[in-house]
Design a protein around this motif. Structure first.
Motif, short mmCIF file in Angstrom:
data_model
loop_
_atom_site.label_atom_id
_atom_site.label_comp_id
_atom_site.label_asym_id
_atom_site.label_seq_id
_atom_site.Cartn_x
_atom_site.Cartn_y
_atom_site.Cartn_z
N THR A 175 0.83 -1.20 0.00
CA THR A 175 0.00 0.00 0.00
C THR A 175 0.86 1.25 0.00
O THR A 175 0.64 2.19 -0.78
CB THR A 175 -0.93 0.01 1.22
OG1 THR A 175 -1.79 -1.14 1.18
CG2 THR A 175 -1.77 1.27 1.27
N MET A 215 -6.47 7.02 3.14
CA MET A 215 -6.69 5.72 2.53
C MET A 215 -6.31 4.63 3.52
O MET A 215 -5.49 4.87 4.42
CB MET A 215 -5.90 5.57 1.23
CG MET A 215 -4.40 5.62 1.37
SD MET A 215 -3.52 5.57 -0.23
CE MET A 215 -3.98 3.93 -0.84
N HIS A 217 -7.77 0.11 -1.15
CA HIS A 217 -8.02 1.37 -1.84
C HIS A 217 -7.06 1.56 -3.02
O HIS A 217 -5.91 1.13 -2.97
CB HIS A 217 -7.91 2.53 -0.86
CG HIS A 217 -9.00 2.57 0.15
ND1 HIS A 217 -8.97 3.36 1.28
CD2 HIS A 217 -10.20 1.91 0.19
CE1 HIS A 217 -10.08 3.19 1.98
NE2 HIS A 217 -10.84 2.32 1.34
N PHE A 254 -11.55 6.33 1.26
CA PHE A 254 -10.64 6.91 0.27
C PHE A 254 -11.22 8.25 -0.15
O PHE A 254 -12.14 8.33 -0.95
CB PHE A 254 -10.50 5.98 -0.93
CG PHE A 254 -9.44 6.39 -1.91
CD1 PHE A 254 -8.11 6.05 -1.69
CD2 PHE A 254 -9.75 7.11 -3.05
CE1 PHE A 254 -7.12 6.41 -2.60
CE2 PHE A 254 -8.78 7.48 -3.96
CZ PHE A 254 -7.45 7.14 -3.74
#
Length: 254
Positions: free
Chosen positions: A24, A93, A99, A160
């Motif tokens: 991420t 996020m 996301h 998000f």
């Protein structure tokens, strides 16, 4: 090399996310600088891994809270630090890979065009989405739109989104309840009450299975009880604000 923004940053609250957090963060850094992670009392070793990443990346900052306080509390900590550093907006996020990092530039661009607005993600679900979660969020969305006289909240739960820092800080400082899982819907409702207009943009969402490294902290009964209590508070606030909201509606300000 991405030039660092002086106004907009990516803020990732993180609690025991597993290895997905590294993907991420790398993905977020691919599309934006700076990226900040607030580690909310994690004890899964991810804090140390993130610190090691930050030591080699000037565009990444990691803040570690000593104990788990909840998503809203982690976001508020990041907001306070962002305000102190002169940032005007944060894109929040999740840390679990659900996301879409590739949508960060589009959301930031929309925020820069309309800095007084909040840019809300409208989740585009694929086959990985649990049906119960997809259907259940419709109830929260219905309540959120009622509580704001249908001011345009596309999805109240999807985290998000881009927030203007100062309005959200002010809301959260006066609302001690906004510290846990139910932070996201309460934030958009209360910001609407303050006149912050929602702008909705589509964003794909991916749910990972456990064998794919997915980690979920969602607990159906506990978290739905939190949402029910939150909407009870918001509905009472809505009733008190109804004359003002109706006036704003009549004047075309909603």
């Amino acid at each position: 090399m991405i030039a660092a923004s002086t106004t907009h940053l990516v803020l990732i609250p993180s609690y025991n996310p597993g290895a997905k957090v590294y993907e991420t963060v790398r993905a977020a850094r691919q599309y934006w600088s700076p990226v900040w992670v607030v580690v909310d009392g994690s004890n899964d070793g991810s804090a140390e891994g993130l610190q090691a990443m930050a030591a080699e990346d000037d565009g990444l900052r990691v803040m570690i809270l000593p104990r788990n306080q909840g998503k809203g509390a982690a976001v508020l900590h990041g907001l306070e630090q962002a305000a102190a550093a002169g940032f005007s907006h944060v894109l929040t996020m999740d840390s679990d890979g659900q996301h879409p990092a590739e949508r960060i530039p589009a959301f930031m661009a929309a925020s820069m065009r309309q800095p007084a607005a909040m840019i809300l993600g409208m989740p585009v679900f694929d086959a990985s989405a649990p049906g119960l979660r997809v259907q259940g969020r419709r109830v929260s969305n219905l309540w959120a739109n009622l509580e704001t006289l249908w001011s345009g909240i596309g999805d109240s739960l999807f985290g998000f989104r881009v927030y203007p820092v100062e309005p959200l800080r002010q809301v959260m400082r006066h609302q001690p309840w906004m510290r846990h899982f139910d932070f996201d819907p309460e934030a958009v409702v209360r910001l609407c009450w303050r006149g912050v207009r929602p702008v909705n943009l589509p964003a794909p969402v991916r749910y990972y299975r456990a064998e794919e490294g997915g980690v979920s902290h969602f607990r159906y009964l506990r978290d739905n009880a939190l949402l029910a209590w939150m909407h009870t508070r918001l509905f009472l606030g809505f009733v008190l604000r109804l004359p003002v909201l109706l006036m704003r509606r009549a004047l075309g300000r909603i």
